[in-house]
Design an enzyme around this catalytic site. Structure first.
Site, PDB file in Angstrom:
ATOM      1  N   ASP A  67       0.814  -1.211   0.000  1.00 15.36           N
ATOM      2  CA  ASP A  67       0.000   0.000   0.000  1.00 15.36           C
ATOM      3  C   ASP A  67       0.849   1.263   0.000  1.00 15.36           C
ATOM      4  O   ASP A  67       2.070   1.214   0.209  1.00 15.36           O
ATOM      5  CB  ASP A  67      -0.957   0.006   1.209  1.00 15.36           C
ATOM      6  CG  ASP A  67      -0.301  -0.503   2.503  1.00 15.36           C
ATOM      7  OD1 ASP A  67       0.945  -0.508   2.570  1.00 15.36           O
ATOM      8  OD2 ASP A  67      -1.038  -0.877   3.431  1.00 15.36           O
ATOM      9  N   ASN A 136      -7.604  -2.830  14.071  1.00 18.18           N
ATOM     10  CA  ASN A 136      -9.004  -3.077  13.697  1.00 18.18           C
ATOM     11  C   ASN A 136      -9.124  -4.275  12.761  1.00 18.18           C
ATOM     12  O   ASN A 136     -10.172  -4.511  12.173  1.00 18.18           O
ATOM     13  CB  ASN A 136      -9.613  -1.822  13.050  1.00 18.18           C
ATOM     14  CG  ASN A 136      -8.903  -1.442  11.757  1.00 18.18           C
ATOM     15  OD1 ASN A 136      -7.961  -2.105  11.327  1.00 18.18           O
ATOM     16  ND2 ASN A 136      -9.357  -0.372  11.124  1.00 18.18           N
ATOM     17  N   HIS A 138      -7.270  -4.750   9.971  1.00 23.50           N
ATOM     18  CA  HIS A 138      -6.959  -4.516   8.559  1.00 23.50           C
ATOM     19  C   HIS A 138      -5.671  -5.229   8.147  1.00 23.50           C
ATOM     20  O   HIS A 138      -4.787  -5.466   8.967  1.00 23.50           O
ATOM     21  CB  HIS A 138      -6.942  -3.017   8.210  1.00 23.50           C
ATOM     22  CG  HIS A 138      -5.781  -2.223   8.719  1.00 23.50           C
ATOM     23  ND1 HIS A 138      -5.899  -0.917   9.132  1.00 23.50           N
ATOM     24  CD2 HIS A 138      -4.461  -2.525   8.861  1.00 23.50           C
ATOM     25  CE1 HIS A 138      -4.717  -0.456   9.503  1.00 23.50           C
ATOM     26  NE2 HIS A 138      -3.822  -1.416   9.357  1.00 23.50           N
ATOM     27  N   GLU A 143      -9.672  -1.967   5.134  1.00 25.91           N
ATOM     28  CA  GLU A 143     -10.311  -1.656   6.406  1.00 25.91           C
ATOM     29  C   GLU A 143     -11.585  -2.492   6.583  1.00 25.91           C
ATOM     30  O   GLU A 143     -12.134  -3.013   5.598  1.00 25.91           O
ATOM     31  CB  GLU A 143     -10.671  -0.167   6.449  1.00 25.91           C
ATOM     32  CG  GLU A 143      -9.477   0.787   6.285  1.00 25.91           C
ATOM     33  CD  GLU A 143      -8.626   0.915   7.552  1.00 25.91           C
ATOM     34  OE1 GLU A 143      -8.590  -0.012   8.376  1.00 25.91           O
ATOM     35  OE2 GLU A 143      -7.978   1.971   7.706  1.00 25.91           O
TER      36      GLU A 143
HETATM   37  C1  F6R Z   1       1.524  -1.463   6.148  1.00 27.53           C
HETATM   38  C2  F6R Z   1       0.252  -2.138   6.246  1.00 27.53           C
HETATM   39  C3  F6R Z   1      -0.561  -2.160   7.500  1.00 27.53           C
HETATM   40  C4  F6R Z   1       0.238  -2.481   8.753  1.00 27.53           C
HETATM   41  C5  F6R Z   1      -0.652  -2.425   9.984  1.00 27.53           C
HETATM   42  C6  F6R Z   1       0.132  -2.681  11.261  1.00 27.53           C
HETATM   43  O1  F6R Z   1       2.054  -1.608   4.848  1.00 27.53           O
HETATM   44  O2  F6R Z   1      -0.172  -2.671   5.280  1.00 27.53           O
HETATM   45  O3  F6R Z   1      -1.594  -3.099   7.347  1.00 27.53           O
HETATM   46  O4  F6R Z   1       0.806  -3.747   8.615  1.00 27.53           O
HETATM   47  O5  F6R Z   1      -1.273  -1.178  10.069  1.00 27.53           O
HETATM   48  O6  F6R Z   1       1.020  -1.620  11.439  1.00 27.53           O
HETATM   49  P1  F6R Z   1       2.071  -1.589  12.646  1.00 27.53           P
HETATM   50  O7  F6R Z   1       3.067  -2.657  12.364  1.00 27.53           O
HETATM   51  O8  F6R Z   1       2.678  -0.224  12.583  1.00 27.53           O
HETATM   52  O9  F6R Z   1       1.286  -1.843  13.882  1.00 27.53           O
END
Ligand code: F6R
Length: 242
Positions: A67, A136, A138, A143
């Site tokens: 992303d 959440n 994702h 989301e």
């Molecule tokens: C990042 C991504 C997100 C993260 C998720 C957890 O490329 O795709 O899904 O993996 O938000 O983020 P952290 O590791 O910062 O808790």
């Protein structure tokens, strides 16, 4: 689905690094799916170490990130392109032309999404995809929703995601509100998937996502249906595993 709980974040990162290193050693022209966020930082350090010790090379690898924020220049310190170059690409022997991150500056949504899907197809599909887990549920920036979005698409970020990610910006008003993300179908098409999760704040969602019902309100729950998923958690994130 194979869920592995390890004592510490460091042990979890090493375990995931071993999986990726072994994969690269077996198939040097691997197509890697990569993630950003705080969790993979320790993993990328381990992979850089493996590279420096001559155990692995990225010279023939191709990468696709999950992303990118819409509206952030690649040079912005919070863009995912910048994150990847700083934490991995500039520290190993990967050819930058073989690295792909959705183009957050492309205002033509259809073109940005279609061209990303086409590039993945042209590379032969993703061999091994790394995922983190949002509080959440994702994965990528898919989301919680009423249905699973299949292909790469533009998404309005959930308020909880904006809030969680504001720690990395100079205030919540600076966090972009939209992003391009691989879809659930794009992620599920990867031949292997490895999820890394760390910390007490993720314990509840680990249980819901990997031991609860498969529902689009918890996007990561779909991974239960993939034939080759390994989830690596540290003891805090795994605290509520049944
Ligand atoms: C990042 C991504 C997100 C993260 C998720 C957890 O490329 O795709 O899904 O993996 O938000 O983020 P952290 O590791 O910062 O808790």
């Amino acid at each position: 689905m194979n869920v592995v709980a390890l004592d510490s974040y460091e042990a979890a990162c090493r375990k995931v690094a071993d999986i990726f290193s072994d994969h690269l050693a077996e198939k040097p022209d691997t197509v890697l799916g990569l993630a950003t966020g705080t969790t993979p930082l320790g993993l990328y350090s381990e992979l850089v170490k493996d590279f420096q010790e001559g155990k692995i090379s990225f010279a023939q690898a191709t990468t696709f990130n999950l992303d990118e924020y819409c509206g952030l220049e690649p040079r912005h310190h919070q863009s995912y392109r910048y994150f990847m170059e700083t934490n991995l690409f500039n520290k190993v022997d990967i050819c930058l032309e073989s690295t792909h991150v959705p183009d957050g500056m492309n205002t033509n949504t259809q073109d940005a999404c279609d061209s990303y899907e086409q590039a993945i197809q042209k590379a032969g599909g993703i061999d091994i995809q790394l995922l983190g887990l949002g509080i959440n549920g994702h994965i990528g920036f898919n989301e919680p929703a009423a249905s699973f979005a299949v292909a790469t698409h533009k998404i309005d970020l959930a308020q909880s995601t904006i809030q969680a990610n504001s720690r990395l910006f100079n205030g919540i008003h600076e966090v972009p509100t939209q992003a391009y993300t691989m879809g659930i179908g794009t992620i599920m098409a990867a031949r292997k998937i490895v999820v890394i999760v760390s910390g007490a704040s993720k314990a509840k969602i680990v249980r819901e996502a990997f031991f609860g019902p498969v529902v689009p309100q918890v996007p990561a729950s779909i991974l239960q249906l993939h034939p080759h998923v390994t989830v690596i958690v540290d003891s805090e994130a795994g605290a509520l595993i049944p």
